[in-house]
Design an enzyme around this catalytic site. Structure first.
Site, short mmCIF file in Angstrom:
data_model
loop_
_atom_site.label_atom_id
_atom_site.label_comp_id
_atom_site.label_asym_id
_atom_site.label_seq_id
_atom_site.Cartn_x
_atom_site.Cartn_y
_atom_site.Cartn_z
N THR A 20 -13.93 8.28 18.31
CA THR A 20 -14.92 9.20 18.13
C THR A 20 -16.18 8.54 17.55
OG1 THR A 20 -14.76 8.88 15.71
CG2 THR A 20 -13.55 10.90 16.58
N GLY A 21 -16.27 7.12 17.59
CA GLY A 21 -17.25 6.27 17.94
C GLY A 21 -18.51 6.04 18.94
N THR A 27 -13.49 -5.56 21.18
CA THR A 27 -13.84 -5.12 19.61
C THR A 27 -14.98 -6.76 20.54
OG1 THR A 27 -13.22 -3.59 18.32
CG2 THR A 27 -14.31 -5.37 17.64
N TYR A 73 -16.62 -7.96 36.99
CA TYR A 73 -17.49 -7.40 37.65
C TYR A 73 -17.99 -8.01 39.20
CZ TYR A 73 -17.28 -5.36 33.32
OH TYR A 73 -16.96 -4.89 31.80
N GLU A 102 -13.87 -20.10 32.15
CA GLU A 102 -15.38 -20.82 31.32
C GLU A 102 -15.11 -22.18 30.86
OE1 GLU A 102 -16.73 -17.85 29.86
OE2 GLU A 102 -16.18 -17.77 27.84
N HIS A 145 -19.89 -16.30 24.01
CA HIS A 145 -18.37 -16.87 23.82
C HIS A 145 -18.15 -17.87 23.17
CE1 HIS A 145 -17.17 -14.47 28.01
NE2 HIS A 145 -17.46 -13.65 26.53
#
Lengths: 388, 320
Positions: free
Chosen positions: B42-43, B123, B185, B235, B273
């Protein structure tokens, strides 16, 4: 987040890690007073975040209270240059005055998280006082490690293992075990990412203490440690990075090139910098705008980039997953209207809501150079910067 | 459903034949039969991404938001108060987690306590010490964790459990592993433009402590009969790429193409990151590239060349 040595030592002391007596001196007279309290012989230490302070002339011995005052005057306010500060150096605003120690041995002790095992690891070495990266590269066998199970915590047998490896016996071992346990407590209590003691010393009168203290903290956990966050010294950070953070842009790092970058995603941001280099240019910053679906954040980021006078072109590289291209487009349009000078913007837009984003830019009539892919974008940005 | 350019690669003798793409694949981690529950449905982001998952064809069978049990979302998905209740009522076998950082560790452990076989945590910003505890707790248990701080998992044309822009993916036989979301992507877009489809793409996550490492992801794709080649995007920071390289050297005969982001990053700075800090020599791009090249992978220097290099390698190996 990083803190100063004296702040790290305060955290150490709160958790039972022994440190030398001393405190921050307000001025030369105070330095003299501290030296008098401590019996005359002291070490005067510049407090900046960068390492290599000793070699840069930021750490000096003083053998009398008067000398302490003189040395304080030399160090306080100096522009301290070390291999970590860059050529401009860092101005020394805070000076720590401590008792001199009758050092017997200099050891190394550190605690950090090992990604591979997913556990905290304590590392110790007999080669204290040296650059530990160099020790690790040249004599990896001189570094001893123990993994700490987060369920059971730091057990005495782990400390004993390190102590025997360091040849610490008898009462020294007892003190070292207590010190190591305290270091682990301090690390866990503050959500640290690094707690380093270099050097850890044994003294000729049989004591074991942390002569230096370096603590870094997990930025992701600062929300639950306001007391730690209060120790932050923004003067040690780049002003544009501080401004970015105040605007809610957490992943901005200032670099030296002339092509500003606004990218979503840390990996793509690094790859964009790599692409600029391959195309013969130099990035002016690292910026992951993340999934900031907030037009104002995009505008703020572009304005911060544009205020860097080195920047001759801006490359916007967005591959929207969670981030929406239409919101980025609105930001580009909004920022261009507010920029105080004309900087060519090369935009490579792809992903979520891309058609809407492209339409917005076209309808705005602003001179945005369109790029089809990453290579194309980098080539066009480098060309635009060279032409400017 | 997104447009699917179905491209088949010819199978090598030591690899299983490509299965009929109309059937759900054997596939890695997720396929058309996966039943997804969304924690934090619902967020704002949870709701938006749930819609995208459903549009892609993912079976989203339940949502979990404590205190909102009994409601239905705007997507028509039933909401439950707890994960165990959702699993019991709907037979969900995959948890997709959009819970904010302070509560995310608890959300992962809730999925683990309900014995959900796969938990994918999107998250970003979970405290490292929280993940230390989570990793210790779930190791050896019934739940495989992907992430956190990741774009999720997608089996092209079948199931999207995450936040990737679905339209850039096309079904095929190249598996992709990446720490970064947007670089997945980027790489996939380059492949699809060249008519090279993907099997399963796994975003393992950019944090220092993640549930499934690159080495484990390589193992999953190596054992997958629908995957003929693997792209590994790493990375700077840590030594997970070196561990993957060690596994590749010993076990992988499929072609591996690799790119390491951050060749030009300054040392000691956190490049977005949390895991991407170069410390010592093991974290550098050059050390990782060397390890992967030594393991027989084709290492790409320029990120814009991932697609073209993959095409060349596949042709050389008679797979295209």
């Amino acid at each position: 987040m990083k803190i100063h040595e004296y702040q790290g030592k305060q955290i150490f002391a709160q958790h039972g890690v022994p440190i030398p007596k001393g405190r921050v001196a307000k001025d030369a007279a105070d330095a003299k007073a501290i030296a008098t309290e401590l019996g005359g012989k002291v070490v005067v230490k510049a407090q900046i975040h960068a390492g290599g302070r000793g070699k840069g002339g930021g750490v000096k011995l003083a053998n009398s209270p008067d000398e302490a005052a003189t040395v304080f005057g030399q160090i306080h306010g100096m522009q301290l240059i070390t291999h970590q500060t860059g050529p401009a150096g860092q101005k020394v605003k805070t000076v720590l005055v401590e008792e001199q120690m009758p050092i017997d041995r200099e050891l190394y002790l550190a605690l950090l998280i090992d990604g591979a095992s997913g556990m905290p690891v304590m590392m110790a070495s007999s080669a204290g006082g040296m650059d530990i990266e160099e020790v690790a590269a040249k004599t990896p066998e001189a570094i001893h490690r123990v993994s700490i199970d987060p369920v059971t915590g730091f057990q005495p047998h782990l400390a004993r293992e390190l102590c025997f490896a360091l040849d610490l016996k008898g009462d020294e071992q007892k003190q070292a075990i207590k010190l190591m346990s305290g270091l682990y407590e301090a690390f866990i209590a503050t959500d640290a990412s690094l707690a380093e003691v270099n050097p850890l010393v044994t003294t000729k009168d049989g004591r074991v203490l942390a002569l230096d203290a370096k603590m870094n903290f997990d930025d992701n956990a600062l929300f639950r440690h306001p007391d730690v966050e209060a120790l932050r010294d923004k003067d040690e950070e780049d002003p544009s990075e501080v401004e970015a953070e105040e605007k809610g842009i957490n992943n901005f790092i200032k670099l030296d090139g002339d092509i500003g970058c606004l990218v979503n995603g840390a990996g793509l941001a690094m790859a964009t910098m790599d692409s600029i280099k391959f195309a013969g240019g130099e990035p002016a910053n690292f910026l992951d705008i993340a999934t900031a679906n907030d037009v104002n954040k995009v505008i703020d980021a572009l304005l911060i980039i544009s205020r860097d006078e080195n920047v001759k072109a801006i490359l916007v590289n967005i591959f929207g997953g969670m981030a929406r291209v239409d919101i980025i487009a609105e930001g580009i349009i909004g920022a261009q209207k507010q920029m105080t000078r004309t900087i060519p913007v090369v935009a490579r837009l792809a992903g979520t809501n891309v058609e809407e984003g492209k339409r917005l830019i076209e309808e705005s009539g602003l001179p945005v150079i369109r790029a089809e892919d990453l290579g194309d974008a980098a080539t066009k940005a480098v060309a635009a910067a060279k032409a400017a | 459903m997104p447009p699917i350019a179905t491209i088949r690669l010819s199978a090598e003798a030591d690899q299983s034949p490509i299965t009929n793409l109309q059937e759900p694949k054997m596939s890695v981690l997720v396929n058309a039969n996966t039943r997804v529950l969304v924690q934090g449905i619902t967020g704002k982001e949870g709701s938006f991404q749930t819609q995208r998952c459903i549009e892609y064809g993912t079976k989203v069978v339940a949502g979990v938001t404590p205190g909102r049990g009994g409601e239905k979302t705007e997507h028509g998905v039933p909401v439950f108060n707890t994960v165990s209740q959702a699993v019991k009522e709907t037979g969900a076998d995959c948890a997709l987690i959009f819970v904010p950082p302070p509560f995310a560790a608890d959300a992962i452990l809730e999925a683990y306590d309900a014995a959900v076989p796969l938990a994918v945590c999107i998250t970003e910003g979970i405290p490292t010490l929280d993940m230390v505890k989570v990793k210790r707790a779930i190791t050896g248990g019934p739940t495989r964790l992907i992430g956190p701080n990741c774009p999720g998992v997608i089996t092209a044309g079948e199931c999207r459990v995450g936040i990737m822009p679905g339209h850039v993916f096309a079904a095929g036989s190249v598996g992709v592993i990446s720490r970064s979301g947007t670089l997945v992507y980027e790489a996939v877009d380059q492949l699809t433009r060249r008519g090279i489809g993907q099997s399963t793409c796994i975003g393992v996550g950019g944090d220092p402590i993640i549930g499934t490492t690159q080495r484990e992801a390589v193992e999953l794709l190596n054992n997958d009969p629908d995957t003929a080649a693997i792209i590994l995007i790493g990375e700077i920071g840590g030594n997970a790429e070196q561990e993957a390289a060690e596994y590749i050297k010993k076990n992988v005969k499929k072609p591996v193409i690799s790119f390491i982001a951050g060749s030009t990053a300054p040392a000691g700075r956190r490049m977005g990151h949390a895991g991407a800090i170069i410390s010592g020599n093991s974290g550098t791009a050059s050390a990782k590239k060397q390890a992967l090249a030594d393991a027989g992978a084709t290492v790409v220097d320029a990120p814009a060349e991932i697609g073209a290099t993959t095409e060349r390698v596949l042709k050389e190996r008679g797979l295209l």
